[in-house]
Design a protein around this motif. Structure first.
Motif, PDB file in Angstrom:
ATOM      1  N   SER A 118       0.756  -1.474  -0.347  1.00  0.00           N
ATOM      2  CA  SER A 118       0.246   0.109  -0.487  1.00  0.00           C
ATOM      3  C   SER A 118       0.941   1.527   0.123  1.00  0.00           C
ATOM      4  N   ALA A 119       1.989   1.472   0.654  1.00  0.00           N
ATOM      5  CA  ALA A 119       2.761   2.188   0.966  1.00  0.00           C
ATOM      6  C   ALA A 119       3.154   3.095  -1.134  1.00  0.00           C
ATOM      7  N   VAL A 120       3.873   1.437  -1.889  1.00  0.00           N
ATOM      8  CA  VAL A 120       4.226   1.829  -3.057  1.00  0.00           C
ATOM      9  C   VAL A 120       3.139   1.959  -3.949  1.00  0.00           C
ATOM     10  N   GLU A 121       1.775   2.018  -3.976  1.00  0.00           N
ATOM     11  CA  GLU A 121       0.370   2.111  -4.828  1.00  0.00           C
ATOM     12  C   GLU A 121       0.684   3.715  -4.126  1.00  0.00           C
ATOM     13  N   TYR A 122       0.772   4.115  -2.360  1.00  0.00           N
ATOM     14  CA  TYR A 122       0.493   5.672  -2.834  1.00  0.00           C
ATOM     15  C   TYR A 122       1.718   6.209  -3.005  1.00  0.00           C
ATOM     16  N   LEU A 123       3.039   6.626  -2.754  1.00  0.00           N
ATOM     17  CA  LEU A 123       3.873   6.764  -3.724  1.00  0.00           C
ATOM     18  C   LEU A 123       3.706   6.547  -5.154  1.00  0.00           C
ATOM     19  N   LYS A 124       3.733   6.221  -5.759  1.00  0.00           N
ATOM     20  CA  LYS A 124       3.389   6.190  -6.674  1.00  0.00           C
ATOM     21  C   LYS A 124       2.483   7.349  -7.480  1.00  0.00           C
ATOM     22  N   GLY A 125       2.102   7.925  -6.974  1.00  0.00           N
ATOM     23  CA  GLY A 125       0.943   9.082  -7.294  1.00  0.00           C
ATOM     24  C   GLY A 125       2.377  10.583  -6.799  1.00  0.00           C
ATOM     25  N   THR A 126       3.138  10.118  -6.122  1.00  0.00           N
ATOM     26  CA  THR A 126       3.646  11.317  -5.598  1.00  0.00           C
ATOM     27  C   THR A 126       5.142  11.285  -6.967  1.00  0.00           C
ATOM     28  N   GLU A 127       6.310  12.749  -6.048  1.00  0.00           N
ATOM     29  CA  GLU A 127       6.920  12.916  -6.935  1.00  0.00           C
ATOM     30  C   GLU A 127       8.208  13.527  -5.470  1.00  0.00           C
ATOM     31  N   GLY A 128       9.419  13.962  -6.171  1.00  0.00           N
ATOM     32  CA  GLY A 128      10.583  13.426  -5.131  1.00  0.00           C
ATOM     33  C   GLY A 128      10.993  12.082  -4.211  1.00  0.00           C
ATOM     34  N   ASN A 129      12.206  12.930  -4.117  1.00  0.00           N
ATOM     35  CA  ASN A 129      12.710  11.124  -3.357  1.00  0.00           C
ATOM     36  C   ASN A 129      12.313  10.822  -2.072  1.00  0.00           C
ATOM     37  N   ILE A 130      12.450   8.906  -2.356  1.00  0.00           N
ATOM     38  CA  ILE A 130      12.102   8.702  -0.964  1.00  0.00           C
ATOM     39  C   ILE A 130      12.955   7.926  -0.493  1.00  0.00           C
ATOM     40  N   LEU A 131      12.836   7.927   0.999  1.00  0.00           N
ATOM     41  CA  LEU A 131      14.063   7.495   1.854  1.00  0.00           C
ATOM     42  C   LEU A 131      13.232   5.707   2.346  1.00  0.00           C
ATOM     43  N   VAL A 132      13.199   4.484   2.034  1.00  0.00           N
ATOM     44  CA  VAL A 132      12.604   3.525   2.208  1.00  0.00           C
ATOM     45  C   VAL A 132      14.017   2.991   4.057  1.00  0.00           C
ATOM     46  N   THR A 133      12.847   2.768   5.377  1.00  0.00           N
ATOM     47  CA  THR A 133      13.480   2.199   5.856  1.00  0.00           C
ATOM     48  C   THR A 133      12.507   1.408   6.694  1.00  0.00           C
ATOM     49  N   THR A 134      12.447  -0.236   5.861  1.00  0.00           N
ATOM     50  CA  THR A 134      11.505  -0.969   6.554  1.00  0.00           C
ATOM     51  C   THR A 134      12.349  -2.430   5.928  1.00  0.00           C
ATOM     52  N   GLY A 135      13.248  -1.973   5.762  1.00  0.00           N
ATOM     53  CA  GLY A 135      14.137  -3.022   5.320  1.00  0.00           C
ATOM     54  C   GLY A 135      14.602  -4.207   3.987  1.00  0.00           C
ATOM     55  N   SER A 136      14.734  -5.222   3.760  1.00  0.00           N
ATOM     56  CA  SER A 136      15.342  -5.616   2.698  1.00  0.00           C
ATOM     57  C   SER A 136      14.037  -6.995   1.607  1.00  0.00           C
ATOM     58  N   LYS A 137      13.511  -7.719   3.067  1.00  0.00           N
ATOM     59  CA  LYS A 137      12.759  -8.110   2.206  1.00  0.00           C
ATOM     60  C   LYS A 137      11.723  -8.204   1.429  1.00  0.00           C
ATOM     61  N   GLU A 138      10.728  -7.089   1.852  1.00  0.00           N
ATOM     62  CA  GLU A 138       9.637  -6.664  -0.119  1.00  0.00           C
ATOM     63  C   GLU A 138      10.108  -5.408  -0.652  1.00  0.00           C
ATOM     64  N   LEU A 139      12.016  -5.111  -0.554  1.00  0.00           N
ATOM     65  CA  LEU A 139      12.353  -4.044  -1.564  1.00  0.00           C
ATOM     66  C   LEU A 139      12.114  -3.911  -3.090  1.00  0.00           C
ATOM     67  N   GLU A 140      12.241  -5.240  -3.116  1.00  0.00           N
ATOM     68  CA  GLU A 140      11.501  -5.995  -5.274  1.00  0.00           C
ATOM     69  C   GLU A 140      10.314  -4.614  -5.273  1.00  0.00           C
TER      70      GLU A 140
END
Length: 662
Positions: A118-140
Motif C-alpha cells: 500500500s505504501a508503494v501504491e501511494y508513492l506512485k502518485g507522488t513526486e520527489g525522492n523517497i527514503l525507505v527504512t522498512t528493510g530488505s525483504k520487500e524492497l523489490e
C-alpha cells in the motif's frame, strides 16, 4: 533441560532478556535468524546461541527436548515467524510467552498505510525522492515506482546477505545504505538531507527501534512520513512485566533497569519572532518533539509538534518530569534568554543528571529597538517594569539613557504620567510596540505627547535625559528640603545614619517618625531598586514628605499616615528600619518590625537621655545584637563681624543593632 528457556531473540529486548537470565544462572537457548544477528548476543556458561533459522520442524525438535517456556521476542512486524513459533508451541505443549514492544506515541500528520504494498501504491502518485527504512525483504516492490532508481533510496542492515539481496533487486551504489540501527535523530536527518527525500517510509519500531528519532528528523527535513502499520499481534507482556514473571518463576533477582536515555531540553530565545529567529533557534525548534511557551510564541514558530501552553517555570519542569515520552523539548522565551527572561528559572531548576540542557540566545527587544532607531544601548541603564515594580523616575533622574520593558495595557501611560508628575516632562521618549510582529509600531515624543496614545501589546521604552544628575545621593543640603514646622534630621546626622543603615539597592526601609522625609529621601535615592515606607502620624508632616518626594524625584517612597506600631500593619517585611521619632513606643515599634523580619537592621536616633535609656533597654531585652551606640556633636560656624564663631547643636545619639534571627 526442563528448566531451559527457549528465546527467539530478534530484538533489543530479546538480547536484554538473554543476558539477564544467563547472568542469573538460568539456561537459555537464544535463537536468531542469521549469523549477523548472532554477533549481538553474548554466549556464556548458561547462554547458547542458535543461528540460521530452525525452521518449523527444528522449533518442534528443540521444544520437545524440554523447556520451561518459549519467549517470542521477535520484531513486531515479524508476523510470519511469530505465527510459526505459536504453532510449534501448540503442537508440543510448550508454554508460549509473547514479548510486546509498545507502539510509539501517536503523531499527527503521518500517512498511515496497512502494508508495504500500500505504501508503494501511494508513492506512485507522488513526486520527489523517497527514503525507505522498512528493510530488505520487500524492497523489490518499490521497483514498481516509475524511475525508482532515481527516486528510491533504501537503508538496510549491514549484513552481507541483506546487501546481496538488495543488489539483486537493483538497489546498490548511491541507492543503498547498509547500516546497523537504531539511529539518532541527527543521523536520520543527515541521511534525509543527503538524498533530498520528500518522503520517508518506516515502521513503528517503538522507542527501542528509534521511531521518535525518525519522525523528528523527517519533520526537520520537511519529509512526509509514510508509516506502515503494525500487523495484528497475539496478546503478550511488556519487558518489565515479563521479567517480573521470570524472576518469580526461577527465584532470581529483578532485571537491572536499562540505563535511562538522556533527554534534551533547549531553552530558546526566539527574539521578536519572524525574521529575528536565529538559525540555531530554528534548528532547535524543528528538532523538538515538544514546544513549551506562551501561546503566541508557540503559534509563531511551530511546525506541527506537540505543545504545552505554559510560561511558568515550575509547571514546565513538572511537565517534563512527568512526560518521558518527549525526548527533545524546546522551551520558548521571548527576546533573549539573558535579559529579564523566564529562562533563568528553567535553567536553574532543570535536573542536569537527567536532562542535557542547552541555552540558545535570541535577539532582545533592547537590541532590536536600538537597531530600528539607530541608537546604541551600551550607554543605557536596562530595567524591567514588566509584571514587577520599577523606579523608572529615579532611574531617569540619574541616567542619561534608560531602556525599560513595560507592561502592556497601561504601562506606557503610567510611565509618562510618572515622568510628568516628578518634573521630567522634558525628557525624550521612544516607545516600541509589538516589535518584530505584524503590528509593530514605534513612537517618539515628550511624555505629555505620548500620554493617552497607549500603544498596548508588548511595549518597551527608551528614555533620554541629557540633564540627568549623576551626583551622590548622600549629603543633600538642609535648605533644599521643604521644611515647614515638622522636625528634620539634620544633614550630617542624616548622612551618618544612612551610612550606618548599610542599605542595598533593593532594600525595604521603614522610616518611622519621618518628619519632613529627609532620611526617607536620601535613602530612597540610594536604593533605586528598593522601597521606602515613610511612616508619619502628623498630617502636616506627611504632606511635606509628599512634596519632598516629588522635589527630589524619589518615586520609590510610599507615605504611610498613622502612628507606629499600628501603622505598620499591612506593610511588607522591612530589611532595614530607621527610627527618628517613636513617641514613647520604641519597644513596641521594634518588636513589631522584628515580628515581620527577625533579622532586620535598626538605626535609632535619640536626643533626650530618656530616649537613650529606653533605647539601651530595648537593645538588652529584645532579640537583637547591639553593634554600637554613637554620640555625635555637631558645631557649625557663623559669622560675627570679621570673625567665625562655632555654634553647637544638641548632641545626637545613634544606636545600631541587628535582629538575631537573620
Amino acid at each position: 533441560m526442563k528448566d531451559r528457556v527457549i528465546l527467539f531473540a530478534g530484538t533489543t529486548e530479546g538480547r536484554r532478556l538473554a543476558r539477564y537470565l544467563g547472568d542469573a544462572g538460568v539456561d537459555v537457548l537464544a535463537c536468531v535468524a542469521t549469523e549477523f544477528g548472532r554477533q549481538f548476543i553474548e554466549e556464556g556458561a548458561h547462554v547458547e546461541v542458535s543461528s540460521g533459522g530452525l525452521g518449523e520442524e527444528g522449533m518442534r525438535r528443540v521444544m520437545r527436548e524440554g523447556c520451561s517456556c518459549v519467549i517470542d521476542a521477535t520484531h513486531p512486524y515479524a508476523a510470519v515467524i511469530s505465527g510459526k513459533i505459536r504453532a510449534a508451541c501448540a503442537d508440543t505443549g510448550a508454554e508460549y510467552l509473547r514479548l510486546i514492544r509498545p507502539e510509539g506515541r501517536p503523531h499527527d500528520g503521518l500517512t498511515v498505510v496497512p502494508d508495504v504494498a500500500s505504501a508503494v501504491e501511494y508513492l506512485k502518485g507522488t513526486e520527489g525522492n523517497i527514503l525507505v527504512t522498512t528493510g530488505s525483504k520487500e524492497l523489490e516492490r518499490y521497483a514498481g515506482i516509475d524511475g525508482y532508481l532515481d527516486r528510491v533510496f533504501a537503508r538496510v542492515l549491514s549484513a552481507p546477505d541483506a546487501s546481496r539481496s538488495c543488489a539483486e533487486k537493483g538497489f546498490q551504489g548511491r541507492n543503498l545504505f547498509c547500516m546497523q540501527g537504531p539511529f539518532c535523530e541527527e543521523l536520520n536527518y543527515g541521511l534525509l538531507r543527503q538524498v533530498g527525500a520528500r518522503y520517508m517510509v518506516t515502521k513503528d519500531s517503538g522507542e527501542p527501534g528509534g521511531f521518535e528519532e525518525k519522525v523528528r528528523a523527517a519533520r526537520r527535513a520537511g519529509a512526509e512520513v509514510v508509516l506502515v502499520s503494525r500487523p495484528e499481534d497475539s496478546p503478550g507482556y511488556g519487558i518489565a512485566e515479563l521479567a517480573d514473571m521470570l524472576a518469580e518463576r526461577f527465584g532470581i533477582g529483578p532485571m537491572p533497569a536499562a540505563a535511562p536515555a538522556r533527554r534534551k531540553v533547549s531553552v530558546v530565545g526566539i527574539g521578536m519572532g519572524g525574521g529575528t529567529l536565529t538559525a540555531d533557534a530554528r534548528e532547535a525548534i524543528d528538532g523538538a518533539d515538544l514546544l513549551i511557551g506562551a501561546e503566541r510564541m508557540v503559534r509563531s514558530v511551530s511546525t506541527g509538534q506537540d505543545s504545552l501552553i505554559e510560561y511558568r517555570a515550575d509547571p514546565i519542569l513538572s511537565y517534563l518530569d512527568g512526560h518521558p515520552e518527549y525526548s527533545r523539548a524546546a522551551v520558548l522565551v521571548s527576546g533573549d534568554t539573558g535579559f529579564q527572561s523566564a529562562a533563568k528559572k528553567v535553567v536553574d531548576g532543570i535536573d542536569r543528571d537527567r536532562f542535557d540542557l542547552e541555552v540558545i540566545c535570541g535577539v532582545s527587544s533592547v537590541a532590536y529597538l536600538c537597531s530600528r532607531t539607530g541608537s546604541s544601548w551600551d550607554d543605557a541603564l536596562l530595567l524591567s517594569a514588566h509584571g514587577r515594580g520599577a523606579n523608572i523616575v529615579g532611574a531617569v533622574s540619574c541616567n542619561g539613557k534608560v531602556i525599560a520593558l513595560l507592561d502592556g495595557g497601561g504601562g506606557a501611560d503610567a510611565m509618562c504620567q510618572g515622568l510628568i508628575e516628578y518634573g521630567l516632562g522634558d525628557v525624550d521618549v521612544t516607545l516600541g510596540r509589538d516589535l518584530g510582529q505584524e503590528g509593530e509600531g514605534i513612537m517618539r515624543g515628550k511624555p505629555s505627547e505620548l500620554f493617552g496614545q497607549e500603544p498596548g501589546g508588548l511595549c518597551i521604552a527608551m528614555i533620554e535625559n541629557p540633564r540627568a544628575s549623576r551626583g551622590c545621593a548622600l549629603g543633600i543640603r538642609d535648605d533644599l528640603f521643604i521644611r515647614g514646622a515638622a522636625p528634620m534630621t539634620k544633614e550630617e546626622v542624616r548622612s551618618l545614619s544612612v551610612v550606618k543603615l548599610k542599605l542595598e539597592r533593593d532594600s525595604v526601609l521603614f522610616d518611622i517618625g519621618a518628619g519632613t522625609g529627609s532620611v526617607a529621601v536620601e535613602s530612597a535615592l540610594s536604593i533605586p531598586d528598593g522601597r521606602v515606607y515613610a511612616v508619619e502620624k502628623e498630617a502636616e508632616a506627611a504632606g511635606l514628605i509628599e512634596q519632598n518626594k516629588r522635589r527630589f524625584r524619589a518615586a520609590n517612597i510610599e507615605v504611610v499616615k498613622g502612628q507606629a506600631p499600628d501603622a505598620l500593619d499591612g506593610l511588607p517585611a522591612p530589611s532595614h528600619v530607621f527610627i527618628g521619632g517613636s513617641s514613647g513606643s520604641l519597644r513596641d515599634i521594634m518588636a513589631a518590625c522584628l515580628s515581620k523580619n527577625p533579622g532586620a537592621r535598626f538605626v535609632v536616633n535619640a536626643i533626650t537621655l530618656e530616649t537613650v535609656a529606653e533605647m539601651t533597654r530595648c537593645f538588652d531585652e529584645l532579640d537583637v545584637e547591639e553593634e554600637e551606640i554613637l554620640s555625635v556633636s555637631i558645631s557649625k560656624s557663623r559669622r560675627a563681624g570679621g570673625y567665625h564663631l562655632m555654634a553647637a547643636n544638641n548632641p545626637i545619639y545613634i544606636g545600631v543593632c541587628v535582629g538575631k534571627g537573620g
